[in-house]
Motif scaffolding. Sequence first.
Motif, PDB file in Angstrom:
ATOM      1  N   ASN A 104       1.508  -9.845 -58.774  1.00 35.34           N
ATOM      2  CA  ASN A 104       2.776  -9.645 -58.069  1.00 35.34           C
ATOM      3  C   ASN A 104       2.794 -10.415 -56.748  1.00 35.34           C
ATOM      4  OD1 ASN A 104       4.665  -8.195 -59.489  1.00 35.34           O
ATOM      5  ND2 ASN A 104       4.719  -6.512 -58.038  1.00 35.34           N
ATOM      6  N   PHE A 105       1.631 -10.520 -56.117  1.00 37.47           N
ATOM      7  CA  PHE A 105       1.545 -11.259 -54.858  1.00 37.47           C
ATOM      8  C   PHE A 105       1.904 -12.730 -55.086  1.00 37.47           C
ATOM      9  CE2 PHE A 105      -0.972 -10.430 -50.752  1.00 37.47           C
ATOM     10  CZ  PHE A 105      -0.150 -11.274 -50.017  1.00 37.47           C
ATOM     11  N   LEU A 106       1.426 -13.303 -56.193  1.00 41.41           N
ATOM     12  CA  LEU A 106       1.773 -14.689 -56.512  1.00 41.41           C
ATOM     13  C   LEU A 106       3.278 -14.842 -56.688  1.00 41.41           C
ATOM     14  CD1 LEU A 106      -1.031 -15.681 -59.046  1.00 41.41           C
ATOM     15  CD2 LEU A 106      -0.983 -16.039 -56.572  1.00 41.41           C
ATOM     16  N   HIS A 107       3.899 -13.896 -57.374  1.00 42.59           N
ATOM     17  CA  HIS A 107       5.365 -13.935 -57.550  1.00 42.59           C
ATOM     18  C   HIS A 107       6.067 -13.816 -56.203  1.00 42.59           C
ATOM     19  CE1 HIS A 107       4.894 -13.888 -61.819  1.00 42.59           C
ATOM     20  NE2 HIS A 107       4.546 -12.622 -61.905  1.00 42.59           N
ATOM     21  N   ALA A 108       5.574 -12.924 -55.347  1.00 43.33           N
ATOM     22  CA  ALA A 108       6.191 -12.725 -54.034  1.00 43.33           C
ATOM     23  C   ALA A 108       6.088 -13.988 -53.184  1.00 43.33           C
ATOM     24  CB  ALA A 108       5.524 -11.545 -53.317  1.00 43.33           C
ATOM     25  N   ALA A 109       4.946 -14.649 -53.226  1.00 42.58           N
ATOM     26  CA  ALA A 109       4.784 -15.893 -52.466  1.00 42.58           C
ATOM     27  C   ALA A 109       5.775 -16.945 -52.948  1.00 42.58           C
ATOM     28  CB  ALA A 109       3.350 -16.403 -52.582  1.00 42.58           C
ATOM     29  N   ALA A 110       5.917 -17.075 -54.258  1.00 45.57           N
ATOM     30  CA  ALA A 110       6.869 -18.047 -54.813  1.00 45.57           C
ATOM     31  C   ALA A 110       8.297 -17.711 -54.396  1.00 45.57           C
ATOM     32  CB  ALA A 110       6.753 -18.093 -56.334  1.00 45.57           C
ATOM     33  N   ALA A 111       8.636 -16.433 -54.424  1.00 45.34           N
ATOM     34  CA  ALA A 111       9.986 -16.007 -54.041  1.00 45.34           C
ATOM     35  C   ALA A 111      10.280 -16.329 -52.577  1.00 45.34           C
ATOM     36  CB  ALA A 111      10.165 -14.513 -54.304  1.00 45.34           C
ATOM     37  N   HIS A 112       9.238 -16.398 -51.762  1.00 48.24           N
ATOM     38  CA  HIS A 112       9.402 -16.730 -50.341  1.00 48.24           C
ATOM     39  C   HIS A 112       9.225 -18.223 -50.071  1.00 48.24           C
ATOM     40  CE1 HIS A 112       9.239 -12.397 -49.726  1.00 48.24           C
ATOM     41  NE2 HIS A 112       9.780 -12.653 -48.551  1.00 48.24           N
ATOM     42  N   GLY A 113       9.097 -19.019 -51.135  1.00 50.96           N
ATOM     43  CA  GLY A 113       9.024 -20.463 -50.982  1.00 50.96           C
ATOM     44  C   GLY A 113       7.641 -21.027 -50.726  1.00 50.96           C
ATOM     45  N   PHE A 114       6.610 -20.243 -51.003  1.00 55.15           N
ATOM     46  CA  PHE A 114       5.239 -20.705 -50.776  1.00 55.15           C
ATOM     47  C   PHE A 114       4.522 -20.933 -52.093  1.00 55.15           C
ATOM     48  CE2 PHE A 114       6.285 -18.238 -46.971  1.00 55.15           C
ATOM     49  CZ  PHE A 114       6.012 -19.188 -45.994  1.00 55.15           C
TER      50      PHE A 114
ATOM     51  N   ALA B 287       6.741  -8.651 -46.074  1.00 60.02           N
ATOM     52  CA  ALA B 287       7.670  -8.576 -47.207  1.00 60.02           C
ATOM     53  C   ALA B 287       6.937  -8.862 -48.515  1.00 60.02           C
ATOM     54  CB  ALA B 287       8.827  -9.556 -47.011  1.00 60.02           C
ATOM     55  N   MET B 288       6.032  -9.846 -48.503  1.00 59.80           N
ATOM     56  CA  MET B 288       5.249 -10.167 -49.697  1.00 59.80           C
ATOM     57  C   MET B 288       4.297  -9.026 -50.051  1.00 59.80           C
ATOM     58  SD  MET B 288       4.394 -14.230 -49.521  1.00 59.80           S
ATOM     59  CE  MET B 288       4.092 -14.404 -47.781  1.00 59.80           C
ATOM     60  N   LEU B 289       3.681  -8.421 -49.035  1.00 57.86           N
ATOM     61  CA  LEU B 289       2.785  -7.288 -49.306  1.00 57.86           C
ATOM     62  C   LEU B 289       3.546  -6.132 -49.953  1.00 57.86           C
ATOM     63  CD1 LEU B 289       0.715  -7.296 -45.984  1.00 57.86           C
ATOM     64  CD2 LEU B 289      -0.100  -7.984 -48.255  1.00 57.86           C
ATOM     65  N   ALA B 290       4.764  -5.885 -49.483  1.00 57.24           N
ATOM     66  CA  ALA B 290       5.576  -4.803 -50.064  1.00 57.24           C
ATOM     67  C   ALA B 290       5.897  -5.093 -51.523  1.00 57.24           C
ATOM     68  CB  ALA B 290       6.853  -4.612 -49.246  1.00 57.24           C
ATOM     69  N   ILE B 291       6.200  -6.349 -51.836  1.00 57.09           N
ATOM     70  CA  ILE B 291       6.471  -6.726 -53.230  1.00 57.09           C
ATOM     71  C   ILE B 291       5.190  -6.616 -54.051  1.00 57.09           C
ATOM     72  CG2 ILE B 291       7.084  -8.657 -54.741  1.00 57.09           C
ATOM     73  CD1 ILE B 291       9.034  -9.553 -52.463  1.00 57.09           C
ATOM     74  N   ALA B 292       4.078  -7.100 -53.504  1.00 58.65           N
ATOM     75  CA  ALA B 292       2.802  -7.057 -54.227  1.00 58.65           C
ATOM     76  C   ALA B 292       2.449  -5.628 -54.629  1.00 58.65           C
ATOM     77  CB  ALA B 292       1.691  -7.663 -53.371  1.00 58.65           C
ATOM     78  N   ALA B 293       2.799  -4.671 -53.781  1.00 59.34           N
ATOM     79  CA  ALA B 293       2.436  -3.265 -54.023  1.00 59.34           C
ATOM     80  C   ALA B 293       3.337  -2.561 -55.033  1.00 59.34           C
ATOM     81  CB  ALA B 293       2.454  -2.503 -52.700  1.00 59.34           C
ATOM     82  N   ARG B 294       4.390  -3.206 -55.491  1.00 59.59           N
ATOM     83  CA  ARG B 294       5.298  -2.586 -56.466  1.00 59.59           C
ATOM     84  C   ARG B 294       4.776  -2.830 -57.881  1.00 59.59           C
ATOM     85  NH1 ARG B 294      10.066  -0.567 -54.445  1.00 59.59           N
ATOM     86  NH2 ARG B 294      10.907  -0.552 -56.554  1.00 59.59           N
ATOM     87  N   VAL B 295       3.707  -2.140 -58.202  1.00 58.53           N
ATOM     88  CA  VAL B 295       3.032  -2.312 -59.490  1.00 58.53           C
ATOM     89  C   VAL B 295       2.862  -0.962 -60.177  1.00 58.53           C
ATOM     90  CG1 VAL B 295       1.770  -4.374 -58.759  1.00 58.53           C
ATOM     91  CG2 VAL B 295       0.749  -2.117 -58.430  1.00 58.53           C
TER      92      VAL B 295
END
Length: 189
Positions: free
Chosen positions: A122-132, A31-39
Amino acid sequence: MYELLSHLQTRRSAPAAQLDEPGPDAPALFAMLAIAARVPDHGKLAPWRFIVYGKQEREELARRLAEIARGDADPVEAERKAGKTAAFAAAPLVVGVVSTAAEHAKIPRWEQELSAGAVCLNFLHAAAAHGFGAQWLTGWFAYESEARVALGLKEEERIAGFIHIGTPRLPTPERERPDISALTTFFSR
């Protein structure tokens, strides 16, 4: 909307050395990889790829990177570099974001490289959104050819960043931020 705005206004990187288990499981990672790729990706080239480094593989790689570091002609520099390799294995998960930028008739290499950098953020944002917690790092081994081969890169590829992900064991520290007004000009003739 407020949650996103609040996150963006307060975003900080959790130091990789302070990231513990648990890290993301496979569904959260994908899920984080998919968010990271939305650039932004001019030409839809996807000029980047991911390498997921598991714990055991990173421990082996850290040893190999230390061997490479100790081959440096300057003994002080060799030990400094070797000492930095242990951090590669510290967080529960590390994902390499690899820039695969190449010559293209319409899309400048620079734009492709910027897209890979956007993936890292975006990966950093995705990690934060997942609680990491997460931190984007490179290190000497991102630039050394023998180390890049050991890390699984092809000759023409470059590391845009290693994203270290886990659960912060301490509150993420704040740091001084730049004065935006000092960095901003308004164009006029």
